[in-house]
Design a protein around this motif. Sequence first.
Motif, PDB file in Angstrom:
ATOM      1  N   GLU A   1       0.836  -1.203   0.000  1.00 44.76           N
ATOM      2  CA  GLU A   1       0.000   0.000   0.000  1.00 44.76           C
ATOM      3  C   GLU A   1       0.871   1.254   0.000  1.00 44.76           C
ATOM      4  OE1 GLU A   1      -2.476  -0.451   3.383  1.00 44.76           O
ATOM      5  OE2 GLU A   1      -3.835  -1.881   2.434  1.00 44.76           O
ATOM      6  N   ARG A   2       1.944   1.239   0.781  1.00 36.08           N
ATOM      7  CA  ARG A   2       2.856   2.381   0.826  1.00 36.08           C
ATOM      8  C   ARG A   2       3.484   2.599  -0.543  1.00 36.08           C
ATOM      9  NH1 ARG A   2       4.473   7.158   3.080  1.00 36.08           N
ATOM     10  NH2 ARG A   2       6.738   7.330   3.185  1.00 36.08           N
ATOM     11  N   ALA A   3       3.898   1.514  -1.207  1.00 31.05           N
ATOM     12  CA  ALA A   3       4.506   1.635  -2.530  1.00 31.05           C
ATOM     13  C   ALA A   3       3.530   2.247  -3.520  1.00 31.05           C
ATOM     14  CB  ALA A   3       4.986   0.269  -3.007  1.00 31.05           C
ATOM     15  N   SER A   4       2.289   1.826  -3.453  1.00 33.46           N
ATOM     16  CA  SER A   4       1.279   2.373  -4.367  1.00 33.46           C
ATOM     17  C   SER A   4       1.048   3.858  -4.114  1.00 33.46           C
ATOM     18  CB  SER A   4      -0.040   1.611  -4.202  1.00 33.46           C
ATOM     19  OG  SER A   4       0.104   0.267  -4.608  1.00 33.46           O
ATOM     20  N   ASP A   5       1.006   4.245  -2.839  1.00 32.38           N
ATOM     21  CA  ASP A   5       0.823   5.661  -2.501  1.00 32.38           C
ATOM     22  C   ASP A   5       1.968   6.510  -3.026  1.00 32.38           C
ATOM     23  OD1 ASP A   5      -1.526   5.045  -1.215  1.00 32.38           O
ATOM     24  OD2 ASP A   5      -0.660   5.041   0.801  1.00 32.38           O
ATOM     25  N   VAL A   6       3.190   6.012  -2.840  1.00 33.36           N
ATOM     26  CA  VAL A   6       4.365   6.759  -3.305  1.00 33.36           C
ATOM     27  C   VAL A   6       4.363   6.842  -4.825  1.00 33.36           C
ATOM     28  CG1 VAL A   6       6.895   6.784  -3.395  1.00 33.36           C
ATOM     29  CG2 VAL A   6       5.725   6.137  -1.278  1.00 33.36           C
ATOM     30  N   ALA A   7       4.045   5.728  -5.490  1.00 30.96           N
ATOM     31  CA  ALA A   7       4.000   5.727  -6.960  1.00 30.96           C
ATOM     32  C   ALA A   7       2.948   6.698  -7.471  1.00 30.96           C
ATOM     33  CB  ALA A   7       3.723   4.317  -7.464  1.00 30.96           C
TER      34      ALA A   7
ATOM     35  N   ILE B   1      14.229   3.737   0.425  1.00 30.38           N
ATOM     36  CA  ILE B   1      13.555   2.439   0.412  1.00 30.38           C
ATOM     37  C   ILE B   1      12.139   2.571  -0.139  1.00 30.38           C
ATOM     38  CG2 ILE B   1      12.594   0.612   1.865  1.00 30.38           C
ATOM     39  CD1 ILE B   1      15.531   0.290   1.563  1.00 30.38           C
ATOM     40  N   ASP B   2      11.432   3.635   0.265  1.00 29.22           N
ATOM     41  CA  ASP B   2      10.080   3.864  -0.244  1.00 29.22           C
ATOM     42  C   ASP B   2      10.105   4.063  -1.765  1.00 29.22           C
ATOM     43  OD1 ASP B   2       8.694   3.707   2.192  1.00 29.22           O
ATOM     44  OD2 ASP B   2       9.214   5.768   2.687  1.00 29.22           O
ATOM     45  N   ILE B   3      11.097   4.806  -2.222  1.00 27.52           N
ATOM     46  CA  ILE B   3      11.225   5.039  -3.664  1.00 27.52           C
ATOM     47  C   ILE B   3      11.508   3.732  -4.385  1.00 27.52           C
ATOM     48  CG2 ILE B   3      12.585   6.209  -5.438  1.00 27.52           C
ATOM     49  CD1 ILE B   3      13.043   8.464  -3.386  1.00 27.52           C
ATOM     50  N   ALA B   4      12.385   2.904  -3.812  1.00 27.72           N
ATOM     51  CA  ALA B   4      12.724   1.620  -4.431  1.00 27.72           C
ATOM     52  C   ALA B   4      11.488   0.742  -4.584  1.00 27.72           C
ATOM     53  CB  ALA B   4      13.791   0.912  -3.602  1.00 27.72           C
TER      54      ALA B   4
END
Length: 255
Positions: free
Chosen positions: A13-19, A44-47
Amino acid sequence: MARPGDIKQVGEERASDVADAIRAATRSEVRGALEGLISGYHPIDIAYAMGELTAEERARVFALLDSEASGVVLEEVDDDITADLAGATEEGALAEIIDAMPPDSGADAMGTLPHDMQHRILNRIPREEARELAALLHYDEDSAGGIMTSELIVSPPDVTAQGVLEHIRHTDVRPEAVFRVYVVDDERRLLGAVDLVRIINARDDMPLAKIMDDDPVRVHHDADQEEVVRLVDKYDLTSIPVVDAHDRLLGAVTV
């Protein structure tokens, strides 16, 4: 307590939010919107978000990161994304990024590149670091040699506890590399290992030979990484030394 599945879901979910935020900033007409957004995220979030972005979006984001953050991203993304990002990065800048990475991670990133590009990158990196990377590239990526790092603290047996601590204070290595000191002879054969806590608690004049474990668990560089994991788990190790057929220390796999 969170279950592993819960943690994975939160990460996704965090990855989707950042993307989503990155895509919005990319489309924004506000000058510096993407730069400002990226600076607020942990690498790490960006990765994790990279997998949900297009190749063009990934390249734009990657170009805005400094060498340290870029290295963290290359450590975490899949090999195909590493290859795409490397291909979209100027070779001089890519050499700086790989040089700033831990040797084992840098070698992993290098392994995704074509051989001719590997040689060009190595030629742009200081000689000693390039030699370490070239050596690591020779090992199978799923072997102990392929996942080990050459960045570790090594000492002769007659050096005292105080001498080792002074050396550590003046050595620029990753924190996990100092948890265990490896003791070797003049030919770099492994004689023993000492945990940092034991060194700290020893008398200043105590030589390592007196406080080391003289038969540490070790693995051959050809050992499968699953065997490495099994031994680390069985003996509750912070790191495990990797040796050649003559018991010479090549590196260590850190937890």
